[in-house]
Design a protein around this motif. Structure first.
Motif, PDB file in Angstrom:
ATOM      1  N   ASP A   1       0.845  -1.291  -0.006  1.00 58.26           N
ATOM      2  CA  ASP A   1      -0.073   0.061  -0.050  1.00 58.26           C
ATOM      3  C   ASP A   1       0.986   1.239  -0.077  1.00 58.26           C
ATOM      4  O   ASP A   1       1.376   1.808   0.912  1.00 58.26           O
ATOM      5  CB  ASP A   1      -1.030  -0.058   1.303  1.00 58.26           C
ATOM      6  N   PRO A   2       1.225   1.733  -1.093  1.00 53.61           N
ATOM      7  CA  PRO A   2       2.163   3.091  -1.390  1.00 53.61           C
ATOM      8  C   PRO A   2       1.741   4.108  -0.676  1.00 53.61           C
ATOM      9  O   PRO A   2       2.487   4.786  -0.004  1.00 53.61           O
ATOM     10  CB  PRO A   2       2.468   3.150  -2.720  1.00 53.61           C
ATOM     11  N   ASP A   3       0.386   4.304  -0.515  1.00 55.73           N
ATOM     12  CA  ASP A   3      -0.182   5.206   0.023  1.00 55.73           C
ATOM     13  C   ASP A   3      -0.177   5.653   1.569  1.00 55.73           C
ATOM     14  O   ASP A   3       0.355   6.320   1.997  1.00 55.73           O
ATOM     15  CB  ASP A   3      -1.899   5.436  -0.040  1.00 55.73           C
TER      16      ASP A   3
ATOM     17  N   MET B   1       7.026   6.446  -3.428  1.00 51.23           N
ATOM     18  CA  MET B   1       5.694   5.922  -2.939  1.00 51.23           C
ATOM     19  C   MET B   1       4.690   6.506  -3.915  1.00 51.23           C
ATOM     20  O   MET B   1       3.852   5.772  -4.683  1.00 51.23           O
ATOM     21  CB  MET B   1       5.556   6.322  -1.540  1.00 51.23           C
ATOM     22  N   GLU B   2       4.862   7.782  -4.220  1.00 52.65           N
ATOM     23  CA  GLU B   2       3.946   8.494  -5.090  1.00 52.65           C
ATOM     24  C   GLU B   2       4.242   8.026  -6.456  1.00 52.65           C
ATOM     25  O   GLU B   2       2.854   7.880  -7.151  1.00 52.65           O
ATOM     26  CB  GLU B   2       4.361   9.994  -5.101  1.00 52.65           C
ATOM     27  N   GLU B   3       5.352   7.821  -6.957  1.00 50.49           N
ATOM     28  CA  GLU B   3       5.366   7.056  -8.208  1.00 50.49           C
ATOM     29  C   GLU B   3       4.764   5.661  -8.355  1.00 50.49           C
ATOM     30  O   GLU B   3       4.094   5.550  -9.280  1.00 50.49           O
ATOM     31  CB  GLU B   3       7.000   6.881  -8.380  1.00 50.49           C
TER      32      GLU B   3
ATOM     33  N   LEU C   1       2.275   4.849  -6.359  1.00 51.19           N
ATOM     34  CA  LEU C   1       0.813   5.051  -6.657  1.00 51.19           C
ATOM     35  C   LEU C   1       0.147   5.581  -7.893  1.00 51.19           C
ATOM     36  O   LEU C   1      -0.792   5.154  -8.188  1.00 51.19           O
ATOM     37  CB  LEU C   1       0.678   6.352  -5.700  1.00 51.19           C
ATOM     38  N   ASP C   2       0.990   6.403  -8.710  1.00 49.89           N
ATOM     39  CA  ASP C   2       0.727   6.626  -9.971  1.00 49.89           C
ATOM     40  C   ASP C   2       0.639   5.570 -10.959  1.00 49.89           C
ATOM     41  O   ASP C   2      -0.392   5.473 -11.639  1.00 49.89           O
ATOM     42  CB  ASP C   2       1.959   7.864 -10.500  1.00 49.89           C
TER      43      ASP C   2
ATOM     44  N   THR D   1      -0.012   2.507  -9.893  1.00 48.82           N
ATOM     45  CA  THR D   1      -1.221   1.557  -9.475  1.00 48.82           C
ATOM     46  C   THR D   1      -2.300   2.158  -9.887  1.00 48.82           C
ATOM     47  O   THR D   1      -3.276   1.222 -10.368  1.00 48.82           O
ATOM     48  CB  THR D   1      -1.288   1.564  -7.943  1.00 48.82           C
ATOM     49  N   GLU D   2      -2.579   3.392 -10.016  1.00 45.24           N
ATOM     50  CA  GLU D   2      -3.910   3.991 -10.291  1.00 45.24           C
ATOM     51  C   GLU D   2      -3.957   3.806 -11.889  1.00 45.24           C
ATOM     52  O   GLU D   2      -5.005   3.681 -12.383  1.00 45.24           O
ATOM     53  CB  GLU D   2      -3.817   5.509 -10.126  1.00 45.24           C
TER      54      GLU D   2
ATOM     55  N   ASP E   1      -5.151   0.155 -12.199  1.00 48.23           N
ATOM     56  CA  ASP E   1      -6.337  -0.206 -11.616  1.00 48.23           C
ATOM     57  C   ASP E   1      -7.316  -0.901 -12.305  1.00 48.23           C
ATOM     58  O   ASP E   1      -7.800  -2.095 -11.945  1.00 48.23           O
ATOM     59  CB  ASP E   1      -6.961   0.768 -10.690  1.00 48.23           C
TER      60      ASP E   1
END
Length: 570
Positions: free
Chosen positions: A72-74, A122-124, A126-127, A129-130, A133
């Protein structure tokens, strides 16, 4: 690698459990759950000693290793560094930060240094992963129930067997017995290794203890016994085995008592091991091919459920083979490499009591149906599953009917009543209604049904007079039946009935509750508020509080606050 992870996790567990307790008092703002992956990979990649931490290792752990394994990067971006800081502080304050480690101050300085870069990583993630999705939602694996959600919702009502019957079937599950025997062989404190949990000599002893055959192999025996390791993991799932101090595992005290005498204990234990169905998936030498068939056993189970409980083996294999090829570009190759991928899945499910095989037909057992329904429920997918009518208790009937449309609830009641004499049915329903004085809905339902039974229910109503929560209903119905000597309903009885109805209305939502109060009118509500606060009803205070908050008439709201003060002063 799997064995190394298991060993490291076993070593870490006691320390992490102690850290969680420490964090509650000393670092309440941190999330101890985020420490587990970091501590595990520190142990696997950087230090055999759990207490040895270096600045360089910490940097590599956070910037190189964690981006590859974080789930869970977030959450990690927000909380991992504070959690690791708390963990290092815990090690230092409890004397567990080993000699040779960098100082706590230096380690904390390193955390400060890597913070911005770690958050960026982590934000990378998240990008990425989004962006993936939608694709991930569509792909899943063979055990994903979501694609079948509509079909599951459309299934006819599934009737689940009585607990006594299911518990007896669980007692006969061979895999649970093997897990027990393995745990008893492990004993009170067996040391496990770092590369493999057991030595080859110990593996041979464990095979004998569980009744598994010794494989023909030229290499280490420990690498040729996947079934033994699955049973080991099952023993952990069932809580027959638990980690001890250091690199040890130990049998739980009550393991030898399996199969337990109490049906509830048996089913609780069996449910703990339910997710072991994943151990039935075939294991191939190539990890990518193994992953292409991940979820095969669950996929088999859901297809059996959708087919009414049984399917022919050939058509089931063809269905799953096509699904594997559709889901993964390696699916067809994996299916071919496995040779007969359904055999390990079916063998495991037979061993866990969930399916049986009759020639070329595979069918769910009643225990298997119970298990699949639980797995579907765990996946947050709706399926209409109910206890068998003949085994449904009065309380189960009342609770179930509260969730059903009126016509379906009536059908359930009618079917249940056909199996009982009216007087006995009345007795069981009112006894169920008396179990929880705070459950007004169950009480009203029971009284409504028993009220249709006429004179056959008189003995049950007379017995119910002794129950404060049922007395208002009993007195009312006995009076309507003109029973000689029966008490007349009092004003307090009437007020209790009103509080029950308000409780049910409040449970439907604020707008429903306000609407029901408006139907009465402010004058009648005011009159009731002057007296209902005296009634020893389980919900009187919360109802008065709710009226004071939501009633649109300020005078009524004010009267409710006064009544609430009186109720709390009693």
């Amino acid at each position: 690698m799997t064995d190394r992870i298991e060993v490291a996790a076993t070593e870490l567990r006691p320390l992490l459990e102690e850290f969680i307790m420490w964090a509650r008092a000393n670092a309440p703002g941190s999330d101890p759950e985020l420490v587990g992956p970091a501590a595990l990979w520190h142990r696997l990649a950087f230090s055999q000693d759990l207490g040895t931490w270096k600045r360089a290792d910490l940097r590599n752990l956070l910037l190189d290793r964690m981006p590859k394994v974080v789930e869970d990067p977030d959450a990690a971006a927000d909380g991992m560094l504070p959690a690791v800081d708390a963990y290092l502080t815990f090690l230092s304050q409890t004397g567990r930060l080993a000699k040779g480690s960098d100082s706590l101050a230096d380690l904390q300085a390193e955390l400060d240094d890597v913070e911005d870069e770690f958050v960026d990583l982590m934000e990378e993630l998240l990008d990425d992963t989004e962006g993936d999705d939608d694709e991930e939602d569509e792909v899943g694996d063979l055990g994903d129930f979501e694609p079948f959600a509509d079909e599951l919702a459309d299934l006819a009502t599934i009737r689940l067997r009585p607990d006594a019957e299911l518990a007896e079937a669980a007692r006969q599950a061979p895999l649970v017995t093997k897990a027990r025997d393995l745990a008893l062989w492990v004993g009170s404190g067996r040391r496990v290794g770092e590369e493999t949990l057991l030595t080859d000599a110990e593996v041979e002893e464990a095979l004998a203890a569980t009744g598994l055959p010794r494989p023909e192999t030229d290499g280490p025996v420990a690498e040729a016994v996947p079934q033994l390791w699955n049973i080991w993991n099952l023993a952990v799932d069932l809580e027959f085995l638990q980690p001890g101090e250091g690199n040890t595992v130990a049998v739980q005290d009550d393991t030898s008592e399996w199969p337990f005498d109490d049906d509830e204990d048996v089913l609780d234990a069996w449910m703990l091991g339910l997710h072991s169905v994943d151990y039935g998936d075939p294991e191939l030498d190539d990890e990518d091919l193994t992953m292409a068939l991940a979820g095969l056993t669950r996929g088999l189970l859901v297809r059996l459920l959708l087919a009414g409980g049984s399917r022919e083996l050939d058509e089931l294999a063809q269905d799953l083979a096509e699904a594997a090829a559709d889901l993964d570009e390696l699916g067809a190759d994996a299916w071919e490499a496995a040779g007969d991928p359904l055999t390990p899945a079916i063998d495991w499910l037979i061993g866990y009591g969930m399916v049986e095989r009759d020639g070329d037909t595979v069918r769910l057992t009643p225990l298997g149906t119970e298990g699949v329904v639980h797995l579907v429920d765990d996946a947050d997918i709706e399926v209409d599953a109910r206890p068998a009518i003949e085994s449904m208790s009065a309380h189960e009937l009342l609770a179930l009917s509260a969730e059903l449309p009126e016509d379906e609830a009536d059908a359930e009641f009618a079917a249940w009543m056909r199996l009982r004499e009216p007087g006995k049915a009345a007795e069981e329903l009112l006894e169920a209604a008396a179990e929880d004085e705070s459950d007004a809905l169950i009480r009203v339902q029971a009284a409504s049904v028993v009220g249709t039974l006429g004179e056959a229910a008189i003995p049950a109503w007379q017995a119910a007079l002794k129950q404060p929560s049922l007395r208002p209903y009993a007195a009312t119905h006995l009076s309507q039946l003109e029973i000689e000597g029966a008490p007349e309903p009092t004003q307090d009885d009437t007020h209790w009935l009103i509080l029950d109805m308000w409780t049910i209305s409040a449970g439907l939502g604020r707008s429903e509750f306000v609407s029901s109060l408006r139907d009465i009118g402010p004058e009648m509500v005011n009159s009731l508020l002057e007296v209902v606060w005296r009634i020893p009803h389980a919900h009187v205070e919360e109802l008065l509080d709710l009226i004071s908050q939501v009633h649109p008439d300020k005078q009524v709201a004010k009267a409710a606050r006064r009544a609430l003060f009186k109720a709390r002063s009693m």
